[in-house]
Design a protein around this motif. Sequence first.
Motif, mmCIF file in Angstrom:
data_model
loop_
_atom_site.group_PDB
_atom_site.id
_atom_site.type_symbol
_atom_site.label_atom_id
_atom_site.label_comp_id
_atom_site.label_asym_id
_atom_site.label_seq_id
_atom_site.Cartn_x
_atom_site.Cartn_y
_atom_site.Cartn_z
ATOM 1 N N ILE A 87 0.958 -1.138 0.148
ATOM 2 C CA ILE A 87 -0.003 0.000 0.029
ATOM 3 C C ILE A 87 0.693 1.272 -0.107
ATOM 4 N N LEU A 88 0.635 2.201 -0.775
ATOM 5 C CA LEU A 88 1.345 3.508 -1.058
ATOM 6 C C LEU A 88 0.073 4.600 -0.326
ATOM 7 N N LYS A 89 0.447 5.305 0.283
ATOM 8 C CA LYS A 89 -0.644 6.308 0.973
ATOM 9 C C LYS A 89 -0.191 7.809 0.353
ATOM 10 N N PHE A 90 -1.107 8.729 -0.122
ATOM 11 C CA PHE A 90 -0.998 10.021 -0.463
ATOM 12 C C PHE A 90 -2.034 10.794 0.348
ATOM 13 N N LYS A 91 -1.638 12.034 1.006
ATOM 14 C CA LYS A 91 -2.511 12.885 1.531
ATOM 15 C C LYS A 91 -2.916 13.984 0.634
ATOM 16 N N ILE A 92 -4.422 13.873 0.528
ATOM 17 C CA ILE A 92 -4.884 14.880 -0.284
ATOM 18 C C ILE A 92 -5.271 16.155 0.337
ATOM 19 N N SER A 93 -4.693 17.494 -0.026
ATOM 20 C CA SER A 93 -5.296 18.616 0.813
ATOM 21 C C SER A 93 -5.635 19.570 0.009
ATOM 22 N N THR A 94 -6.745 20.518 0.322
ATOM 23 C CA THR A 94 -7.461 21.598 -0.278
ATOM 24 C C THR A 94 -7.822 22.789 0.500
ATOM 25 N N ASN A 95 -7.590 23.900 0.234
ATOM 26 C CA ASN A 95 -7.764 24.887 1.266
ATOM 27 C C ASN A 95 -9.019 25.589 1.014
ATOM 28 N N GLN A 96 -9.884 25.282 -0.387
ATOM 29 C CA GLN A 96 -10.899 26.040 -0.659
ATOM 30 C C GLN A 96 -12.006 25.274 -0.394
ATOM 31 N N ILE A 97 -13.122 25.930 -0.631
ATOM 32 C CA ILE A 97 -14.610 25.080 -0.599
ATOM 33 C C ILE A 97 -15.113 24.985 -2.011
ATOM 34 N N GLY A 98 -15.780 23.873 -2.270
ATOM 35 C CA GLY A 98 -16.228 23.437 -3.494
ATOM 36 C C GLY A 98 -16.004 21.916 -3.963
ATOM 37 N N LYS A 99 -16.437 21.834 -5.179
ATOM 38 C CA LYS A 99 -15.962 20.556 -5.782
ATOM 39 C C LYS A 99 -14.645 20.614 -6.425
ATOM 40 N N PHE A 100 -14.048 19.340 -6.125
ATOM 41 C CA PHE A 100 -12.775 18.889 -6.580
ATOM 42 C C PHE A 100 -12.566 17.468 -7.049
#
Length: 531
Positions: A87-100
């Motif tokens: 298993i390889l793990k990646f952190k997904i981060s977003t500072n804005q609000i909405g659909k991505f």
Amino acid sequence: MKNSGKFFLFFCLFAGYSSSYADEVTFHLTRNQVEQFEDLVLEARVGGDKEFKPAGNSFEKNGAKAVYIGHGSETQIVNFKISRSQILKFKISTNQIGKFITPQIQVIYDGQKYSSPDFDYIVEKGSGNQRTARPRDFFDHFFEDPFREEEPEAKTEVAFHTSKPRVYLGEPVVGYYVLYYNGLRQAYLERDPNQSISFPFFLSETLKQVTVQIDPFAVRKGIEKQTLVYEKEIYGLTPLKTGTFSLGSTKFLVGDSMRFGAIHKSLDVSPARIEVLPLPQGAPNNFKAAVGEYEIFLSKSDKKVHLGETFYFAVQIKGSGNGDGIEDPIRLTNSSVHLVSKSKNKTFKLLPNGEYGFYSELEFFYGIEPEEKGNLNLGTAQLVYFSPASHSYKTISQDLGNLKVLPKRSIPVEKKESAQGDGSAFLRKIYSHWFPLAGLLTLVVVTFGTVLYFRKRNLIKETLAALDEKIGTKRKEILEDYLIRKGISLDESKLISALKDSFPKEGFLEIYSYCNAEDKKALIKIGNQIK
């Protein structure tokens, strides 16, 4: 939506593994909806042992950033097929609000590059309890408001489930607890130590080395939630009474292990309802409440014995079920056969019908001592049980065949020197000639004592040699059964059996030399008794 009732069971056995799944790279997003400044995790997984690594440490797309955070592995045995996943793990981060849409992550397995598909996710505005609008850092995962409430639609629930909602009396089922939750980073689930648990009208036992695996998401009251099975207590339950019952009522402590100072709530369990059906009318007279699917097997042996000796054989009963209600299978067909011992082994495994459940193996060990030569019929092994699969009673039987009884063994009699005869002749000679001298009287006393000593020693040798001959290669239960039927007490039979186990290669004359005075007396007594 996934069905929460569907479940699979697998054993946690630690052994060498071999990959049973194809080397296929898959991607999975842990959640599809988060609050602002919260992180997601995207996992890349492959079932194989070749080199597996990220093509880069970070990937970006339209305001979403994926950062590689680590590598792990997982080994499982499902339906007795062993698989190992990297298993390889990646952190997904977003500072804005909405659909991505998640960035396209690339990984390399065995020199070949694989790309993740597009995963849609929503970032919502944080709750009113959030004190800052700054980006969250590492410590925010731990130092949050421990009193922050869950959203109404994310209420946590603990429920008890059984593998079947309807069973027959005596038919075992599996029972287990499941936590349904949303919004917990690392769910904590532990039974409240102040609360007891019982299963009225059910025989319960905790199953060891067994894990229940269900779908990671399930719909509860129209809301999809994550699931967590409480693996410390998985029960095998056998109903003892008919009717409808509510099982599993107790309390569990639930919380988030990743929140520093969080308070664990004590939640009541939603019990499971199960209906126990009575067995149908018309049970055969020799039915003893055995429920399951069974077969009869015979031990393979040469069915020959000499007159005056004991013939031993075994009958095995194996099959799906807990093995209760199975008694001596040949007691009704041959009263001259006596039961020496009975053993039972019960395991939890994959059954022939494709389901998991109890599998029992019972062995009945018998002995018979024929009274005349010729062919002797051993009778029939028979079992009556109720089959839940066919909803009917079944009778199975197995003919034990004939035993060939041979003439009594002819044991060659060795000519034994008689110290008693020589001593008696010598004494008669002494008494026929009277010598008044005191010296000769002393000689007579010494000679008589010597004769008695050698006579006693020879008698001990003869007795222990006969004991060796009678016992032969008999050991453990067979030896104890043989001695008891010869009139030896249970304690003395166990003594002889223990001595033969301790000195398997030595004869009783040598064993005699190792014994204390009390055991020596017991050996001579037993040897004289079975001559």
